[in-house]
Design an enzyme around this catalytic site. Structure first.
Site, PDB file in Angstrom:
ATOM      1  N   HIS A  68       0.835  -1.208   0.000  1.00  0.00           N
ATOM      2  CA  HIS A  68       0.000   0.000   0.000  1.00  0.00           C
ATOM      3  C   HIS A  68       0.874   1.264   0.000  1.00  0.00           C
ATOM      4  CE1 HIS A  68      -3.852  -1.837   0.393  1.00  0.00           C
ATOM      5  NE2 HIS A  68      -3.806  -2.136   1.673  1.00  0.00           N
ATOM      6  N   TYR A 103     -10.007   0.863 -11.422  1.00  0.00           N
ATOM      7  CA  TYR A 103     -10.992  -0.153 -11.036  1.00  0.00           C
ATOM      8  C   TYR A 103     -12.156  -0.135 -12.018  1.00  0.00           C
ATOM      9  CZ  TYR A 103     -14.254  -2.490  -7.725  1.00  0.00           C
ATOM     10  OH  TYR A 103     -15.154  -3.340  -7.106  1.00  0.00           O
TER      11      TYR A 103
HETATM   12  N1  LIG Z   1     -12.955  -9.669  -7.200  1.00  0.00           N
HETATM   13  C1  LIG Z   1     -13.368  -8.424  -6.989  1.00  0.00           C
HETATM   14  N2  LIG Z   1     -13.884  -7.687  -7.991  1.00  0.00           N
HETATM   15  C2  LIG Z   1     -14.307  -6.421  -7.780  1.00  0.00           C
HETATM   16  N3  LIG Z   1     -14.276  -5.806  -6.569  1.00  0.00           N
HETATM   17  C3  LIG Z   1     -13.760  -6.503  -5.536  1.00  0.00           C
HETATM   18  C4  LIG Z   1     -13.282  -7.827  -5.687  1.00  0.00           C
HETATM   19  N4  LIG Z   1     -12.849  -8.259  -4.489  1.00  0.00           N
HETATM   20  C5  LIG Z   1     -13.045  -7.266  -3.614  1.00  0.00           C
HETATM   21  N5  LIG Z   1     -13.608  -6.206  -4.235  1.00  0.00           N
HETATM   22  C6  LIG Z   1     -14.012  -4.913  -3.656  1.00  0.00           C
HETATM   23  O1  LIG Z   1     -12.836  -4.123  -3.452  1.00  0.00           O
HETATM   24  C7  LIG Z   1     -12.982  -3.355  -2.246  1.00  0.00           C
HETATM   25  C8  LIG Z   1     -11.934  -3.792  -1.265  1.00  0.00           C
HETATM   26  O2  LIG Z   1     -10.746  -3.195  -1.692  1.00  0.00           O
HETATM   27  P1  LIG Z   1      -9.329  -3.804  -1.407  1.00  0.00           P
HETATM   28  O3  LIG Z   1      -9.285  -5.215  -1.812  1.00  0.00           O
HETATM   29  O4  LIG Z   1      -8.352  -2.874  -2.023  1.00  0.00           O
HETATM   30  O5  LIG Z   1      -9.242  -3.711   0.183  1.00  0.00           O
HETATM   31  S1  LIG Z   1      -7.899  -3.704   1.045  1.00  0.00           S
HETATM   32  O6  LIG Z   1      -7.228  -2.417   0.803  1.00  0.00           O
HETATM   33  O7  LIG Z   1      -7.098  -4.843   0.657  1.00  0.00           O
HETATM   34  O8  LIG Z   1      -8.378  -3.787   2.444  1.00  0.00           O
HETATM   35  C9  LIG Z   1     -14.379  -3.632  -1.744  1.00  0.00           C
HETATM   36  O9  LIG Z   1     -15.184  -2.650  -2.394  1.00  0.00           O
HETATM   37  P2  LIG Z   1     -16.624  -2.206  -1.868  1.00  0.00           P
HETATM   38  O10 LIG Z   1     -17.529  -3.355  -2.138  1.00  0.00           O
HETATM   39  O11 LIG Z   1     -17.001  -1.009  -2.681  1.00  0.00           O
HETATM   40  O12 LIG Z   1     -16.495  -1.893  -0.411  1.00  0.00           O
HETATM   41  C10 LIG Z   1     -14.618  -5.026  -2.278  1.00  0.00           C
HETATM   42  O13 LIG Z   1     -15.969  -5.406  -2.320  1.00  0.00           O
END
Ligand SMILES: Nc1ncnc2c1ncn2[C@@H]1O[C@H](COP(=O)(O)OS(=O)(=O)O)[C@@H](OP(=O)(O)O)[C@H]1O
Length: 337
Positions: A144, A234
């Protein structure tokens, strides 16, 4: 006030596996413990222009001092809540596509965080990097940390290691962070209101923030060194997942062959890493909280949508965030639209 906070950092770092180098760039360590709000504000300090926890500062210092990058290293870089889990899964499955069967793939049994190690967590206070030294090349690691905090041996043109970065519309990032912060809130800590979260986020105060500076660091690096840094959004990956997967494979020097295209391997990767598939795997549904891992696998999945902010932010909040975003990115060639 300053001194007492330095002592706090010193104590924390010393307690952590005997790491002896307690601080550097003293002038840049500005204490700011506003008030305990659990994950969001827990000991965030301004370090070299970014708001980091002592864990992040320690990680940056340890990388500086002890990390030996390999020319083949691939770093998945993100600001929190921008798609870390998704990108880890995508890059893991791209570079390992000939090693596993898709029906019995490691991503069906493990959360991406267990397959792609978090770089700053794998350098011990004594300088040992044993847990990542044993990984075969190309090593896939995750971070990060802002680009500017990496040592020159990783960012200058003589080093061949590469960064794949993903960012996301700050309105969705804020909402995702806010949900996450409240979910992880320790017992007894009152919830963080969306208004408070908004206010702090706009001021740049959030883990690894200011958000916009994090994005710009990687964006500018991708313009200066397009072979070293690839920037994804994204929203683009959601809209055109197949194209983005091909782009990442090309960037990493492992383009899909005509034979792989015929076998629809790109489609398999996109399906395997989709939100629908990953959030429904048993390993990501069960409660995996433990002392070493206070965050459960399921906490990384919420909605996985573009534009969920409309369900949370007022029109005024959205306008303010858009204005900040426009100002910050003006003249840089970067935009979320
Ligand atoms: N496979 C896949 N595809 C699309 N989106 C996904 C996926 N996996 C995780 N998410 C969504 O990504 C958000 C979490 O972000 P991160 O993975 O960066 O979180 S972290 O920083 O590692 O804690 C979080 O977004 P939000 O749903 O908007 O809260 C997750 O739901």
């Amino acid at each position: 006030m300053e001194n007492s906070n330095f002592f706090a950092i010193e104590k924390e770092l010393k307690l952590d596996e005997g790491y002896q180098k307690t601080y550097k760039n003293v002038d840049e360590l500005l204490p700011t413990l506003l008030r305990s709000k659990g994950w969001w504000l827990d000991q965030l300090l301004q370090y070299q222009g970014f708001w980091l926890s002592t864990y992040g500062i320690r990680g940056s210092m340890l990388i500086d001092d002890h990390f030996n990058p390999r020319p083949t290293d691939i770093i998945v870089a993100t600001s929190p809540k921008c798609g870390t889990t998704w990108l880890r899964a995508l890059v893991f499955s791209i570079i390992n596509r000939n090693s596993f069967d898709f029906s019995d793939h490691p991503l069906r049994k493990a959360n991406p965080r267990d397959l792609v190690h978090f770089l700053e967590a794998h350098i011990r206070g004594d300088g040992s990097t044993a847990s990542i030294d044993g990984l075969p090349s190309p090593r896939l690691l995750s971070t990060h940390l802002p680009y500017s905090l990496f040592p020159e041996c990783m960012t200058d043109d003589t080093s061949a290691c590469r960064f794949v970065y993903i960012c996301r519309d700050p309105k969705d990032v804020l909402v995702s962070k806010w949900h996450f912060a409240n979910k992880l809130r320790p017992k007894g800590v009152p919830p963080l209101s969306l208004e408070e979260a908004f206010d702090l986020f706009c001021k740049g105060v959030s883990h690894y923030g200011p958000f916009w500076d994090h994005v710009l660091g990687y964006w500018k690096a991708s313009l200066e060194s397009p072979k070293k840094v690839l920037c994804l959004k994204y929203e683009d990956v959601k809209k055109e997942p197949l194209g983005c997967v091909r782009k990442v494979a090309n960037f990493l020097g492992v383009p899909f062959t005509p034979e792989e295209e015929n076998k629809e391997i790109v489609e398999e990767i996109v399906k395997l890493c989709s939100f629908e598939n990953m959030s429904n795997q048993d390993v990501n549904k069960s409660d995996t909280r433990s002392q070493e891992k206070p965050i459960s696998n399921s906490d990384f999945f919420r909605k996985g949508e573009v534009g969920d902010w409309v369900n949370h932010l007022s029109p005024q909040m959205s306008e303010i965030l858009d204005q900040i975003t426009e100002q910050k990115f003006q003249g840089t060639g970067f935009s979320f639209h």
